[in-house]
Scaffold this motif. Structure first.
Motif, PDB file in Angstrom:
ATOM      1  N   UNK A  91       0.825  -1.213   0.000  1.00 18.96           N
ATOM      2  CA  UNK A  91       0.000   0.000   0.000  1.00 18.96           C
ATOM      3  C   UNK A  91       0.854   1.257   0.000  1.00 18.96           C
ATOM      4  N   UNK A  92       2.057   1.124  -0.587  1.00 22.54           N
ATOM      5  CA  UNK A  92       2.958   2.292  -0.647  1.00 22.54           C
ATOM      6  C   UNK A  92       3.817   2.423   0.607  1.00 22.54           C
ATOM      7  N   UNK A  93       3.552   1.608   1.611  1.00 17.26           N
ATOM      8  CA  UNK A  93       4.369   1.658   2.837  1.00 17.26           C
ATOM      9  C   UNK A  93       5.544   0.691   2.721  1.00 17.26           C
ATOM     10  N   UNK A  94       6.676   1.069   3.315  1.00 21.88           N
ATOM     11  CA  UNK A  94       7.852   0.193   3.303  1.00 21.88           C
ATOM     12  C   UNK A  94       8.392   0.081   4.730  1.00 21.88           C
ATOM     13  N   UNK A  95       8.890  -1.106   5.052  1.00 18.63           N
ATOM     14  CA  UNK A  95       9.447  -1.369   6.386  1.00 18.63           C
ATOM     15  C   UNK A  95      10.940  -1.042   6.385  1.00 18.63           C
ATOM     16  N   UNK A  96      11.527  -0.914   7.577  1.00 17.86           N
ATOM     17  CA  UNK A  96      12.981  -0.655   7.643  1.00 17.86           C
ATOM     18  C   UNK A  96      13.784  -1.806   7.021  1.00 17.86           C
ATOM     19  N   UNK A  97      14.927  -1.472   6.456  1.00 20.61           N
ATOM     20  CA  UNK A  97      15.855  -2.491   5.931  1.00 20.61           C
ATOM     21  C   UNK A  97      16.732  -2.911   7.106  1.00 20.61           C
ATOM     22  N   UNK A  98      16.530  -4.132   7.582  1.00 25.12           N
ATOM     23  CA  UNK A  98      17.109  -4.509   8.889  1.00 25.12           C
ATOM     24  C   UNK A  98      18.451  -5.247   8.781  1.00 25.12           C
ATOM     25  N   UNK A  99      18.882  -5.548   7.547  1.00 30.08           N
ATOM     26  CA  UNK A  99      20.173  -6.250   7.418  1.00 30.08           C
ATOM     27  C   UNK A  99      21.315  -5.289   7.731  1.00 30.08           C
ATOM     28  N   UNK A 100      22.487  -5.796   8.118  1.00 34.06           N
ATOM     29  CA  UNK A 100      23.615  -4.908   8.470  1.00 34.06           C
ATOM     30  C   UNK A 100      23.994  -3.962   7.325  1.00 34.06           C
ATOM     31  N   UNK A 101      24.392  -2.772   7.695  1.00 33.06           N
ATOM     32  CA  UNK A 101      24.776  -1.772   6.698  1.00 33.06           C
ATOM     33  C   UNK A 101      23.539  -1.124   6.096  1.00 33.06           C
TER      34      UNK A 101
END
Ligand SMILES: O=C(O)C(=O)C[C@@H](O)[C@H](O)CO
Ligand SMILES: [Mg+2]
Length: 382
Positions: free
Chosen positions: A337-347
């Motif tokens: 729905x146009x929302x994105x979650x945090x990118x949780x991998x290192x870096x």
């Protein structure tokens, strides 16, 4: 740890990816580029590598200040885009060494998800209804479109009416179940911006972007005094020092620094804080690739005043490759729905498919933006 090598890959559609290697096998990726001047930025990256090879990648602040100040001349789109991509890669390395996503190194999350928007309509805004309808099917509800085609410094009511009619048609069709920004794209002079803003008022766009060219930024204040439409700009401003003047004069409701043009994460976190102090929202500009978007998101997730994030999936500029074509972890960029979650991998949290990048770099186009001309043959702002 020491930096050992910088490798640049110009790839379709018009991006450049940078890999920074170290003597301990940790690599970082960045996306230094000015659209249409990739080779120039590439040369700048390799000139700046003189300050980097043999140095400790952990000392991002000192490396940033060295790249910015040591060469006497500073600022502008080329050097600040080169610094931006290098800075992104250094943060990628730091996060990988410490086993943390960059947002954790910047103090942690201020939000659980980030709202994004999609382009519709292309260079010459057309098919807006069909474009929005298709993206509505995919759950999007926030969009951006170009406001005009070529427009003279003073132009006629017919051109103004055409621009307004497109926006009116979108509002008539979708009402207020959607929101949209209108990008004047620097195509509109200060006199015509005043006219267009007045005529667009009844349709209440979420914002008008680049109402005038960045070199005319003294008009932001007078234009914002003349309209209730929030004004946005920033993609052609390259450092705190460019934004400082705009904050001091006022007029912008939203600033849109580009993480691949304005010095990278180190600089854009500072710009975001300056914006917050002036009650100005942050909506990073990002018509580019996955490393640029990831860098934007790490700033979005630590900046209280971040409100919207541009992303380039399906954008009209992405001919020959799209946002996630060089990324292994595509699911991490899922837009719901146009929302994105945090990118949780290192870096930065982007797993680059280097083989794909190397293959694509063999046929990298020298993308150039179109050169537009007015009916009289003079150059028109694209
Ligand atoms: O995404 C935007 O807001 C733009 O204005 C696109 C523009 O920046 C092009 O990328 C220049 O080539
Ligand atoms: Mg724009």
């Amino acid at each position: 740890m020491k930096i050992t090598r910088l490798t640049t890959y110009r790839v379709p559609p018009r991006w450049m990816l940078l890999k920074i290697e170290t003597d301990e096998g940790v690599t970082g990726w960045g996306e230094p580029v000015i659209e249409g001047r990739a080779r120039t930025v590439e040369a700048a990256v390799h000139e700046l590598s003189d300050y980097l090879v043999g140095r400790d990648p952990a000392r991002i602040n000192d490396l940033w200040q060295t790249m910015y100040r040591a060469g006497f001349y500073r600022g502008g789109p080329i050097l600040m885009s080169a610094i931006a991509g290098i800075d992104q890669a250094l943060w990628d390395i730091k996060g990988k060494v410490l086993g943390q996503p960059v947002y954790e190194l910047l103090g942690g999350l201020v939000r659980d998800r980030m709202k994004t928007y999609s382009w519709v309509g292309g260079d010459r805004p057309a098919e807006l209804i069909a474009g929005i309808a298709a993206l509505r099917e995919a759950g999007f509800d926030t969009f951006k479109m170009n406001g005009t085609e070529e427009l003279g410094i003073v132009d006629n009511a017919r051109k103004v009416d055409q621009a307004v009619a497109r926006v009116a048609e979108v509002r008539a069709k979708f009402g207020y179940e959607i929101e949209f920004g209108v990008d004047f794209h620097g195509r509109v002079s200060a006199p015509m911006a005043k006219v267009l803003l007045r005529e667009l008022e009844p349709y209440r766009p979420l914002f008008v972007e680049e109402p005038v060219l960045a070199e005319q930024d003294e008009y932001y204040r007078t234009l914002s005094d003349a309209t209730s439409i929030p004004l946005a700009a920033g993609e052609r401003m390259y450092s705190r020092f460019d934004f400082k003047r705009v904050f001091n004069r006022g007029g912008l409701a939203i600033v849109q620094p580009d993480l691949s043009h304005a010095g990278g994460i180190t600089e854009c976190v500072k710009i975001a804080a300056m914006a917050e102090a002036h009650d100005v929202a942050l909506a990073p500009h990002c018509p580019l690739g996955p490393v640029a978007l990831a860098s934007c998101l790490h700033v979005d997730f630590v900046a209280h005043n971040a409100v919207l994030q541009e992303q380039s999936m399906g954008i009209h500029y992405n001919q020959g490759a799209d946002l996630l074509d060089y990324v292994k972890n595509k699911d991490d960029f899922r837009l719901s729905g146009g929302w994105i979650r945090p990118l949780t991998k290192p870096g930065l949290g982007v797993e680059i498919d280097e083989e794909r990048v190397i293959e694509a770099s063999r046929a990298a186009p020298d993308w150039r933006n179109p050169v537009w001309r007015h009916a009289d043959g003079s150059i028109a702002e694209w």
